[in-house]
Design a protein around this motif. Structure first.
Motif, PDB file in Angstrom:
ATOM      1  N   SER A  16      16.173 -17.915  -7.473  1.00 53.25           N
ATOM      2  CA  SER A  16      15.720 -18.155  -8.929  1.00 53.25           C
ATOM      3  C   SER A  16      16.480 -19.683  -9.015  1.00 53.25           C
ATOM      4  O   SER A  16      17.438 -19.991  -8.348  1.00 53.25           O
ATOM      5  N   LYS A  17      15.902 -20.364  -9.755  1.00 58.00           N
ATOM      6  CA  LYS A  17      16.603 -21.737  -9.955  1.00 58.00           C
ATOM      7  C   LYS A  17      18.092 -21.482 -10.896  1.00 58.00           C
ATOM      8  O   LYS A  17      18.971 -22.127 -10.370  1.00 58.00           O
ATOM      9  N   ALA A  18      17.977 -20.611 -11.729  1.00 62.15           N
ATOM     10  CA  ALA A  18      19.162 -20.507 -12.322  1.00 62.15           C
ATOM     11  C   ALA A  18      20.489 -19.879 -11.364  1.00 62.15           C
ATOM     12  O   ALA A  18      21.339 -20.394 -11.322  1.00 62.15           O
ATOM     13  N   ALA A  19      19.900 -19.004 -10.469  1.00 62.20           N
ATOM     14  CA  ALA A  19      20.865 -18.354  -9.350  1.00 62.20           C
ATOM     15  C   ALA A  19      21.298 -19.789  -8.326  1.00 62.20           C
ATOM     16  O   ALA A  19      22.411 -19.798  -8.051  1.00 62.20           O
ATOM     17  N   ARG A  20      20.113 -20.515  -8.130  1.00 65.69           N
ATOM     18  CA  ARG A  20      20.728 -21.576  -6.947  1.00 65.69           C
ATOM     19  C   ARG A  20      21.583 -22.727  -7.812  1.00 65.69           C
ATOM     20  O   ARG A  20      22.417 -22.998  -7.253  1.00 65.69           O
ATOM     21  N   ALA A  21      21.568 -22.613  -9.213  1.00 64.39           N
ATOM     22  CA  ALA A  21      22.289 -23.629  -9.872  1.00 64.39           C
ATOM     23  C   ALA A  21      23.829 -23.173  -9.716  1.00 64.39           C
ATOM     24  O   ALA A  21      24.633 -24.068 -10.012  1.00 64.39           O
ATOM     25  N   GLU A  22      23.996 -22.014  -9.525  1.00 67.42           N
ATOM     26  CA  GLU A  22      25.270 -21.433  -9.493  1.00 67.42           C
ATOM     27  C   GLU A  22      25.922 -21.831  -8.098  1.00 67.42           C
ATOM     28  O   GLU A  22      27.214 -21.241  -7.798  1.00 67.42           O
ATOM     29  N   ARG A  23      25.047 -22.152  -7.233  1.00 71.46           N
ATOM     30  CA  ARG A  23      25.562 -22.501  -5.905  1.00 71.46           C
ATOM     31  C   ARG A  23      25.253 -23.847  -5.358  1.00 71.46           C
ATOM     32  O   ARG A  23      24.943 -24.247  -4.445  1.00 71.46           O
ATOM     33  N   LEU A  24      25.730 -24.878  -6.318  1.00 70.46           N
ATOM     34  CA  LEU A  24      25.425 -26.236  -6.226  1.00 70.46           C
ATOM     35  C   LEU A  24      25.999 -26.677  -4.769  1.00 70.46           C
ATOM     36  O   LEU A  24      25.419 -27.453  -3.990  1.00 70.46           O
ATOM     37  N   GLU A  25      27.339 -26.352  -4.630  1.00 66.27           N
ATOM     38  CA  GLU A  25      28.180 -26.954  -3.563  1.00 66.27           C
ATOM     39  C   GLU A  25      27.535 -26.459  -2.079  1.00 66.27           C
ATOM     40  O   GLU A  25      27.332 -27.271  -1.192  1.00 66.27           O
ATOM     41  N   GLU A  26      27.252 -24.988  -2.198  1.00 63.91           N
ATOM     42  CA  GLU A  26      26.845 -24.624  -1.052  1.00 63.91           C
ATOM     43  C   GLU A  26      25.400 -24.991  -0.555  1.00 63.91           C
ATOM     44  O   GLU A  26      25.128 -25.553   0.521  1.00 63.91           O
ATOM     45  N   ILE A  27      24.584 -25.434  -1.344  1.00 60.00           N
ATOM     46  CA  ILE A  27      23.171 -25.922  -1.255  1.00 60.00           C
ATOM     47  C   ILE A  27      23.282 -27.159  -0.947  1.00 60.00           C
ATOM     48  O   ILE A  27      22.544 -27.693   0.152  1.00 60.00           O
ATOM     49  N   ASP A  28      24.050 -28.217  -1.463  1.00 60.00           N
ATOM     50  CA  ASP A  28      24.394 -29.429  -1.327  1.00 60.00           C
ATOM     51  C   ASP A  28      24.585 -29.559   0.358  1.00 60.00           C
ATOM     52  O   ASP A  28      24.314 -30.299   1.020  1.00 60.00           O
ATOM     53  N   ALA A  29      25.799 -28.661   0.487  1.00 55.95           N
ATOM     54  CA  ALA A  29      26.021 -28.625   2.183  1.00 55.95           C
ATOM     55  C   ALA A  29      25.014 -28.393   3.001  1.00 55.95           C
ATOM     56  O   ALA A  29      25.010 -29.075   4.236  1.00 55.95           O
ATOM     57  N   LEU A  30      24.070 -27.515   2.680  1.00 56.65           N
ATOM     58  CA  LEU A  30      23.077 -27.039   3.577  1.00 56.65           C
ATOM     59  C   LEU A  30      22.096 -28.377   3.857  1.00 56.65           C
ATOM     60  O   LEU A  30      21.719 -28.645   5.160  1.00 56.65           O
ATOM     61  N   VAL A  31      21.900 -29.005   2.720  1.00 61.81           N
ATOM     62  CA  VAL A  31      20.819 -30.057   2.762  1.00 61.81           C
ATOM     63  C   VAL A  31      21.599 -31.168   3.645  1.00 61.81           C
ATOM     64  O   VAL A  31      20.998 -31.987   4.399  1.00 61.81           O
ATOM     65  N   ASP A  32      23.027 -31.434   3.483  1.00 59.89           N
ATOM     66  CA  ASP A  32      23.638 -32.387   4.036  1.00 59.89           C
ATOM     67  C   ASP A  32      23.592 -32.216   5.685  1.00 59.89           C
ATOM     68  O   ASP A  32      23.332 -32.967   6.384  1.00 59.89           O
ATOM     69  N   SER A  33      23.568 -30.978   6.073  1.00 56.23           N
ATOM     70  CA  SER A  33      23.843 -30.502   7.347  1.00 56.23           C
ATOM     71  C   SER A  33      22.473 -30.963   7.996  1.00 56.23           C
ATOM     72  O   SER A  33      22.220 -31.333   9.209  1.00 56.23           O
ATOM     73  N   TRP A  34      21.421 -30.717   7.225  1.00 58.19           N
ATOM     74  CA  TRP A  34      19.991 -30.716   7.821  1.00 58.19           C
ATOM     75  C   TRP A  34      19.447 -32.233   7.932  1.00 58.19           C
ATOM     76  O   TRP A  34      18.838 -32.589   8.907  1.00 58.19           O
ATOM     77  N   LEU A  35      19.985 -32.988   7.165  1.00 63.02           N
ATOM     78  CA  LEU A  35      19.822 -34.560   6.995  1.00 63.02           C
ATOM     79  C   LEU A  35      20.681 -35.092   8.368  1.00 63.02           C
ATOM     80  O   LEU A  35      20.226 -36.420   8.543  1.00 63.02           O
ATOM     81  N   ASP A  36      21.748 -34.539   8.748  1.00 65.00           N
ATOM     82  CA  ASP A  36      22.521 -35.114   9.822  1.00 65.00           C
ATOM     83  C   ASP A  36      21.679 -35.539  11.139  1.00 65.00           C
ATOM     84  O   ASP A  36      21.038 -34.481  11.599  1.00 65.00           O
ATOM     85  N   GLY A  37      21.604 -36.904  11.674  1.00 62.35           N
ATOM     86  CA  GLY A  37      20.805 -36.937  12.632  1.00 62.35           C
ATOM     87  C   GLY A  37      19.573 -37.517  12.461  1.00 62.35           C
ATOM     88  O   GLY A  37      18.821 -37.868  13.235  1.00 62.35           O
ATOM     89  N   ARG A  38      18.985 -37.604  11.148  1.00 58.52           N
ATOM     90  CA  ARG A  38      17.815 -37.888  10.681  1.00 58.52           C
ATOM     91  C   ARG A  38      17.687 -39.098  10.171  1.00 58.52           C
ATOM     92  O   ARG A  38      18.457 -39.494   9.190  1.00 58.52           O
ATOM     93  N   THR A  39      16.560 -39.977  10.029  1.00 57.32           N
ATOM     94  CA  THR A  39      16.556 -41.245   9.149  1.00 57.32           C
ATOM     95  C   THR A  39      15.850 -40.877   7.971  1.00 57.32           C
ATOM     96  O   THR A  39      15.141 -39.914   7.839  1.00 57.32           O
ATOM     97  N   LYS A  40      16.125 -41.723   7.039  1.00 62.80           N
ATOM     98  CA  LYS A  40      15.278 -41.452   5.748  1.00 62.80           C
ATOM     99  C   LYS A  40      13.818 -41.436   5.705  1.00 62.80           C
ATOM    100  O   LYS A  40      13.315 -40.610   4.823  1.00 62.80           O
ATOM    101  N   ASP A  41      13.168 -42.332   6.536  1.00 58.58           N
ATOM    102  CA  ASP A  41      11.801 -42.158   6.458  1.00 58.58           C
ATOM    103  C   ASP A  41      11.447 -40.956   7.180  1.00 58.58           C
ATOM    104  O   ASP A  41      10.309 -40.143   6.417  1.00 58.58           O
ATOM    105  N   ALA A  42      11.946 -40.352   8.024  1.00 60.69           N
ATOM    106  CA  ALA A  42      11.591 -39.043   8.744  1.00 60.69           C
ATOM    107  C   ALA A  42      11.805 -37.846   7.750  1.00 60.69           C
ATOM    108  O   ALA A  42      10.987 -37.217   7.811  1.00 60.69           O
ATOM    109  N   VAL A  43      12.998 -38.094   6.926  1.00 60.11           N
ATOM    110  CA  VAL A  43      13.161 -36.905   6.100  1.00 60.11           C
ATOM    111  C   VAL A  43      12.216 -36.898   5.030  1.00 60.11           C
ATOM    112  O   VAL A  43      11.533 -36.002   4.458  1.00 60.11           O
TER     113      VAL A  43
END
Length: 397
Positions: free
Chosen positions: A273-300
């Motif tokens: 849920s949105k509310a549940a994910r809001a309690e995991r801001l740091e963790e979710i941001d880390a997941l997204v950061d890891s996924w973007l590693d090695g990718r260009t902004k246009d490809a993303v």
């Protein structure tokens, strides 16, 4: 079909950004807008030695320009004569300044009872702050914009664009159009006043809502949601720039989780849920950061858009002025630069579109006083003697 304000005449005494953009919008709506400056030019002209800075050309396209010394009797009389024949006057001088010059609404409405007089200011005409000097920066500070912009562990910073000036200008334009609509029914003019400070309070919807809800959130949340109630909601770094990503619905989260090769998170407890994910801001941001590693902004961005996830590249100024979407919609218009710098000025177009009317033609901003005699002869009926008397007054005779 003619533009909505075709046949409406406007005296634009606006200066810098709030006044300048109000007049620009009215001109794009079809009004004949005459920019009125003192003989030495309005304040923004001082931003370049030649008096033709890009800012002035950017916000005064599609207007005619005249000069009047409103501290002289001849200049005051000339403006009064123009007011008698015009529909709208806009100005954003300090509150009370026009009245000091003998040109306040009470005086001018006697000359023209159908006049719509629009006054923009920092804090409005009443209240404890009414006489405070105001510019975009100071209104950003007073209104909470600066307090809520930046990162929690750093000092507050202003918003990059002059948001108070432009939000104030849009509200003032709405006030003018509304007063003209009312005049059609009543035959009466009106006094319209807009304080930039008032206009900024509604923009604090997220921070104020977080306070109302009793959330223990920092005043500044960087690029995260102001109420820290949505995740992901941030600007993330790719190999060659930055990408803004936000998931406001479950389908957005499902699309992103699939792209990150984490379908297990879609329905997992703590992520479902949105509310549940809001309690995991740091963790979710880390997941997204890891996924973007090695990718260009246009490809993303391409991948996210294909998955239906709201996102956008963080564009530079150079990218924005050449943006194909803005150019197709007529929002960037290359006009010859009258001053120093690049050969062309990318002047903004009209953001309001009408199905039955083409976009207005965007023409060069006037040179200082370029149309003075033309306008006074055409609107106020000045003949050679009156024009010569005005010239003498401007020359100090």
């Amino acid at each position: 079909m003619s533009q909505p304000l075709s046949g409406i005449s406007v005296l634009d005494l606006g200066q810098i950004y709030q006044g300048g953009y109000t007049g620009l919008l009215l001109s794009y709506l079809g009004a004949d807008v005459v920019k009125v400056e003192p003989p030495w030019g309005e304040n923004v002209r001082t931003r370049s030695d030649d008096g033709k800075p890009p800012q002035l050309q950017y916000l005064n396209a599609t207007k005619r320009g005249i000069t009047l010394d409103l501290k002289s009797s001849a200049g005051t009389q000339a403006l009064t004569d123009l007011v008698a024949e015009c529909d709208v006057l806009i100005e954003n001088f300090a509150t009370g300044k026009m009245a000091e010059l003998g040109l306040g609404y009470d005086t001018l409405s006697e000359v023209n009872p159908e006049l719509v007089y629009a006054h923009g200011s920092g804090y409005g005409d009443s209240g404890p702050y009414a006489e405070y000097p105001a510019m975009d920066l100071t209104v950003q500070a007073m209104s909470g914009v600066i307090h809520t912009t930046g990162y929690p562990d750093q000092k507050p910073v202003k918003a990059g664009p002059a948001i108070c000036d432009f939000v104030g200008a849009v509200h003032l334009t709405l006030g003018v159009v509304s007063a003209l609509f009312r005049r059609e029914r009543t035959g009466e003019g009106d006094y319209v006043e807009v304080g930039m400070y008032d206009c900024m309070y509604p923009t604090l919807a997220s921070p104020v809502s977080a306070w109302v809800a009793g959330k223990d959130t920092p005043p500044r949340t960087g690029n995260r949601h102001s109420g820290l109630s949505i995740a992901p909601y941030n600007v993330y770094e790719a190999d060659d720039g930055y990408v803004a990503i936000i998931c406001v619905s479950e389908r957005h989260w499902t699309g992103l989780a699939g792209l990150m090769d984490r379908p297990d998170l879609i329905d997992a407890e703590g992520y479902d849920s949105k509310a549940a994910r809001a309690e995991r801001l740091e963790e979710i941001d880390a997941l997204v950061d890891s996924w973007l590693d090695g990718r260009t902004k246009d490809a993303v961005v391409d991948a996210l858009l294909d998955a239906g996830v709201p996102c956008a590249p963080v564009q530079t100024v150079e990218e924005i002025v050449d943006d194909p979407h803005l150019r197709e919609r007529g929002m960037v218009n290359d006009l010859r630069n009258q001053g120093e710098g690049r050969a062309e000025i990318p002047v903004p177009g009209m953001p309001i579109k009408f199905a039955a009317v083409d976009d207005p033609e965007v023409t060069q901003a006037p040179l200082l006083g370029e149309h003075t005699e033309e306008v006074l002869a055409e609107i106020a009926g000045y003949g050679p003697e009156e024009l010569q008397r005005l010239r003498g007054s401007a020359d100090g005779e």
